[in-house]
Design a protein around this motif. Structure first.
Motif, PDB file in Angstrom:
ATOM      1  N   LYS A 112      -1.947   3.245 -12.831  1.00 30.03           N
ATOM      2  CA  LYS A 112      -3.783   3.637 -13.309  1.00 30.03           C
ATOM      3  C   LYS A 112      -4.354   3.315 -12.134  1.00 30.03           C
ATOM      4  O   LYS A 112      -5.504   2.827 -12.015  1.00 30.03           O
ATOM      5  N   MET A 113      -4.401   3.965 -11.070  1.00 27.45           N
ATOM      6  CA  MET A 113      -5.509   3.818  -9.614  1.00 27.45           C
ATOM      7  C   MET A 113      -5.001   5.825  -9.346  1.00 27.45           C
ATOM      8  O   MET A 113      -4.168   6.270  -9.490  1.00 27.45           O
ATOM      9  N   PRO A 114      -6.556   6.150  -9.097  1.00 25.70           N
ATOM     10  CA  PRO A 114      -6.316   7.338  -7.953  1.00 25.70           C
ATOM     11  C   PRO A 114      -5.333   7.835  -6.882  1.00 25.70           C
ATOM     12  O   PRO A 114      -5.334   6.282  -5.666  1.00 25.70           O
ATOM     13  N   LEU A 115      -5.134   8.762  -6.080  1.00 21.03           N
ATOM     14  CA  LEU A 115      -4.267   9.166  -5.429  1.00 21.03           C
ATOM     15  C   LEU A 115      -5.024   9.203  -4.189  1.00 21.03           C
ATOM     16  O   LEU A 115      -5.879   9.848  -4.001  1.00 21.03           O
ATOM     17  N   PRO A 116      -4.945   8.298  -3.265  1.00 19.37           N
ATOM     18  CA  PRO A 116      -5.693   8.359  -1.850  1.00 19.37           C
ATOM     19  C   PRO A 116      -5.618   9.437  -1.522  1.00 19.37           C
ATOM     20  O   PRO A 116      -4.287  10.635  -1.420  1.00 19.37           O
ATOM     21  N   LEU A 117      -6.755   9.731  -0.404  1.00 16.86           N
ATOM     22  CA  LEU A 117      -6.846  11.611   0.096  1.00 16.86           C
ATOM     23  C   LEU A 117      -5.423  11.509   0.934  1.00 16.86           C
ATOM     24  O   LEU A 117      -4.920  12.289   1.295  1.00 16.86           O
ATOM     25  N   GLY A 118      -5.817  10.529   1.917  1.00 19.29           N
ATOM     26  CA  GLY A 118      -4.660  10.237   2.629  1.00 19.29           C
ATOM     27  C   GLY A 118      -3.323  11.029   2.541  1.00 19.29           C
ATOM     28  O   GLY A 118      -2.592  11.210   2.719  1.00 19.29           O
ATOM     29  N   GLU A 119      -2.881   9.925   0.816  1.00 16.15           N
ATOM     30  CA  GLU A 119      -1.392  10.075   0.681  1.00 16.15           C
ATOM     31  C   GLU A 119      -1.185  11.497   0.062  1.00 16.15           C
ATOM     32  O   GLU A 119      -0.290  11.830   0.207  1.00 16.15           O
TER      33      GLU A 119
ATOM     34  N   PHE B  37      -1.828  10.289   9.896  1.00 10.90           N
ATOM     35  CA  PHE B  37      -1.388  11.605   9.662  1.00 10.90           C
ATOM     36  C   PHE B  37      -1.200  12.126  10.724  1.00 10.90           C
ATOM     37  O   PHE B  37       0.171  12.751  10.656  1.00 10.90           O
ATOM     38  N   LEU B  38      -2.263  12.608  11.682  1.00 11.68           N
ATOM     39  CA  LEU B  38      -1.790  13.157  13.145  1.00 11.68           C
ATOM     40  C   LEU B  38      -1.552  12.832  13.860  1.00 11.68           C
ATOM     41  O   LEU B  38      -0.169  13.528  14.737  1.00 11.68           O
ATOM     42  N   GLU B  39      -1.441  11.804  13.663  1.00 14.16           N
ATOM     43  CA  GLU B  39      -0.137  10.784  14.553  1.00 14.16           C
ATOM     44  C   GLU B  39       1.400  10.945  13.656  1.00 14.16           C
ATOM     45  O   GLU B  39       2.198  11.020  14.898  1.00 14.16           O
TER      46      GLU B  39
ATOM     47  N   ARG C 253      -0.327  13.369   3.009  1.00  8.36           N
ATOM     48  CA  ARG C 253       1.089  13.280   3.208  1.00  8.36           C
ATOM     49  C   ARG C 253       2.016  14.005   2.686  1.00  8.36           C
ATOM     50  O   ARG C 253       2.997  15.037   2.786  1.00  8.36           O
ATOM     51  N   ILE C 254       1.280  13.676   1.000  1.00 12.28           N
ATOM     52  CA  ILE C 254       2.891  14.588   0.010  1.00 12.28           C
ATOM     53  C   ILE C 254       2.495  15.494  -0.159  1.00 12.28           C
ATOM     54  O   ILE C 254       3.751  16.718  -0.204  1.00 12.28           O
ATOM     55  N   GLY C 255       1.367  16.855   0.602  1.00  9.71           N
ATOM     56  CA  GLY C 255       1.152  18.274   0.396  1.00  9.71           C
ATOM     57  C   GLY C 255       2.351  18.507   1.960  1.00  9.71           C
ATOM     58  O   GLY C 255       2.715  19.860   1.187  1.00  9.71           O
ATOM     59  N   THR C 256       1.408  17.729   2.604  1.00  6.48           N
ATOM     60  CA  THR C 256       2.592  18.162   3.872  1.00  6.48           C
ATOM     61  C   THR C 256       4.250  18.050   3.776  1.00  6.48           C
ATOM     62  O   THR C 256       5.334  18.727   3.580  1.00  6.48           O
ATOM     63  N   PHE C 257       4.559  16.833   2.479  1.00  8.82           N
ATOM     64  CA  PHE C 257       6.413  16.571   2.895  1.00  8.82           C
ATOM     65  C   PHE C 257       6.395  17.724   1.257  1.00  8.82           C
ATOM     66  O   PHE C 257       7.554  18.422   1.502  1.00  8.82           O
ATOM     67  N   TRP C 258       5.674  18.406   0.740  1.00  9.41           N
ATOM     68  CA  TRP C 258       6.508  19.820  -0.139  1.00  9.41           C
ATOM     69  C   TRP C 258       6.432  20.224   0.019  1.00  9.41           C
ATOM     70  O   TRP C 258       7.010  22.236   0.437  1.00  9.41           O
TER      71      TRP C 258
ATOM     72  N   LYS D  78       0.897  -1.185  -0.191  1.00 10.21           N
ATOM     73  CA  LYS D  78      -0.112   0.236  -0.164  1.00 10.21           C
ATOM     74  C   LYS D  78       0.638   0.792   0.211  1.00 10.21           C
ATOM     75  O   LYS D  78       2.784   1.177   0.318  1.00 10.21           O
ATOM     76  N   ALA D  79      -0.076   1.993  -0.176  1.00 10.30           N
ATOM     77  CA  ALA D  79       0.882   3.874   0.063  1.00 10.30           C
ATOM     78  C   ALA D  79       1.995   3.774  -0.831  1.00 10.30           C
ATOM     79  O   ALA D  79       2.971   4.233  -1.064  1.00 10.30           O
ATOM     80  N   ILE D  80       1.646   3.677  -2.174  1.00  8.35           N
ATOM     81  CA  ILE D  80       2.666   2.886  -3.540  1.00  8.35           C
ATOM     82  C   ILE D  80       3.128   4.388  -3.475  1.00  8.35           C
ATOM     83  O   ILE D  80       4.315   4.346  -4.417  1.00  8.35           O
ATOM     84  N   PHE D  81       1.753   5.350  -3.301  1.00  6.79           N
ATOM     85  CA  PHE D  81       2.471   7.140  -4.460  1.00  6.79           C
ATOM     86  C   PHE D  81       3.580   7.753  -3.652  1.00  6.79           C
ATOM     87  O   PHE D  81       4.610   8.309  -3.756  1.00  6.79           O
ATOM     88  N   LEU D  82       3.225   7.162  -2.117  1.00  9.83           N
ATOM     89  CA  LEU D  82       4.293   7.925  -1.397  1.00  9.83           C
ATOM     90  C   LEU D  82       6.043   6.809  -1.091  1.00  9.83           C
ATOM     91  O   LEU D  82       6.918   7.430  -0.759  1.00  9.83           O
ATOM     92  N   LYS D  83       5.517   5.515  -1.852  1.00 11.34           N
ATOM     93  CA  LYS D  83       6.951   4.803  -2.441  1.00 11.34           C
ATOM     94  C   LYS D  83       7.812   5.318  -2.974  1.00 11.34           C
ATOM     95  O   LYS D  83       8.729   5.707  -2.997  1.00 11.34           O
ATOM     96  N   MET D  84       6.719   6.332  -3.751  1.00 13.30           N
ATOM     97  CA  MET D  84       7.320   6.870  -4.804  1.00 13.30           C
ATOM     98  C   MET D  84       8.825   7.863  -4.329  1.00 13.30           C
ATOM     99  O   MET D  84      10.369   8.567  -5.514  1.00 13.30           O
ATOM    100  N   PHE D  85       8.830   8.425  -3.326  1.00 20.16           N
ATOM    101  CA  PHE D  85       9.380   9.118  -2.915  1.00 20.16           C
ATOM    102  C   PHE D  85      11.294   8.404  -1.436  1.00 20.16           C
ATOM    103  O   PHE D  85      11.724   9.377  -1.685  1.00 20.16           O
ATOM    104  N   THR D  86       9.987   7.330  -1.403  1.00 18.40           N
ATOM    105  CA  THR D  86      11.157   6.512  -0.456  1.00 18.40           C
ATOM    106  C   THR D  86      11.928   5.914  -0.987  1.00 18.40           C
ATOM    107  O   THR D  86      12.961   5.169  -0.339  1.00 18.40           O
ATOM    108  N   THR D  87      11.567   4.958  -2.064  1.00 16.62           N
ATOM    109  CA  THR D  87      12.209   3.274  -2.625  1.00 16.62           C
ATOM    110  C   THR D  87      13.300   4.175  -3.350  1.00 16.62           C
ATOM    111  O   THR D  87      13.038   5.384  -4.391  1.00 16.62           O
TER     112      THR D  87
END
Length: 298
Positions: free
Chosen positions: A145-152, A261-263, A155-160, A53-62
């Protein structure tokens, strides 16, 4: 602070018309896109094997094996260059060219000049990070080929936002040297020296301290790249719960569920505050030195 908007517009247009800015912009931009592309096969393999899971976030950490560096590490190491390259000659170049007193003779306050130059650099940084992050997310949307989940997305916006503050810290360092040092080449060299120390040499000193039995934690917490990497790792990896060494007692009974996210934000709060405080301290010192400086026509 009359004239801040005019100074920001002038300096921002100067950045956008600068060959130096575009060269560095496209080097970092295309290299980051290259790293993003090379992470996709690894992420797809994990998705098919274990349903990761969290595949979009893994683009930044892999970190791909053929590259050896993740996007997060890439931003941590090379982002400071884009930060101080925008401001290392903001003041001393105008002094050398004899144009600073002309600018101050206009109906603007002196503090508006230094504020406008810094804000223009931060705005240019924000434009770069917006383009880079949106491009990386676009690559992920096209590949997975999938939408970006709101939670991810959150998190990406916070990283930005955290990346903007981190780059702005180095912009404030470049501004400080541009005020303290008369020659632009020397202020650029000083900025590079500080960047190399906190990005590379501080880890060497930390290793020496560790071999001597001295805790390296205090020393490493003085490094902006270290703090930025810690905070970004937690926000981009929901399963991470610690930013330092973990004892066996802390691991016993821990449920391996992703944090909210808050944790995650509560864990990285000290690092975020430290980065913001560092940026503000450097800028306030620059502001104070510039306001006290005597400026004469040359």
């Amino acid at each position: 602070m009359a004239g801040v908007i005019e100074i920001v517009e002038k300096e921002f247009s100067t950045h956008l018309s600068s060959k130096r800015f575009y060269i560095l912009f496209f080097i970092i931009y295309f290299l980051s896109l290259g790293v993003a592309y090379t992470t996709i096969p690894n992420i797809m393999n994990g998705l098919t094997r274990v349903g990761d899971k969290a595949i979009f976030l893994k683009m930044f950490t892999t970190a791909p094996s053929d590259v050896g560096i993740s996007l997060l590490q890439f931003f941590s190491i090379f982002g400071p260059i884009l930060g101080f390259i925008l401001t290392f000659d903001a003041i001393n170049s105008e002094i050398s060219e004899g144009t600073l007193h002309v600018s101050l003779s206009q109906p603007i306050h002196r503090d508006s000049l230094v504020n406008g130059k810094f804000l223009a650099g931060v705005l240019a940084i924000a434009v770069f990070l917006t383009v880079s992050v949106f491009s990386i997310v676009g690559i992920g949307l096209s590949a997975f080929k999938m939408p970006l989940p709101l939670g991810e997305l959150l998190r990406i916006g916070t990283f930005w936002g955290l990346s903007i503050v981190y780059f702005a810290l180095w912009a404030s360092l470049g501004l400080l040297f541009s005020i303290m040092i008369r020659r632009p080449s020397t202020s650029a060299l000083a900025s590079v020296a500080v960047w190399l120390f906190f990005s590379i040499f501080i880890y060497m000193f930390g290793g020496v301290m560790g071999r001597l039995g001295i805790s390296r934690t205090i020393l490493m917490r003085l490094s902006p790249p270290f703090l930025y990497t810690q905070a970004s790792s937690i926000i981009l990896a929901p399963k991470l719960r610690f930013v330092g060494p973990v004892t066996m007692e802390e691991l016993i009974g821990m449920v391996p569920n992703p944090l909210s996210f808050l944790e995650s934000l509560s864990i990285i709060w000290p690092q975020v505050v430290s980065i913001i405080a560092g940026m503000l301290i450097l800028f306030l010192i620059s502001y104070w030195l510039f306001m006290k400086r005597e400026i004469r026509p040359t």
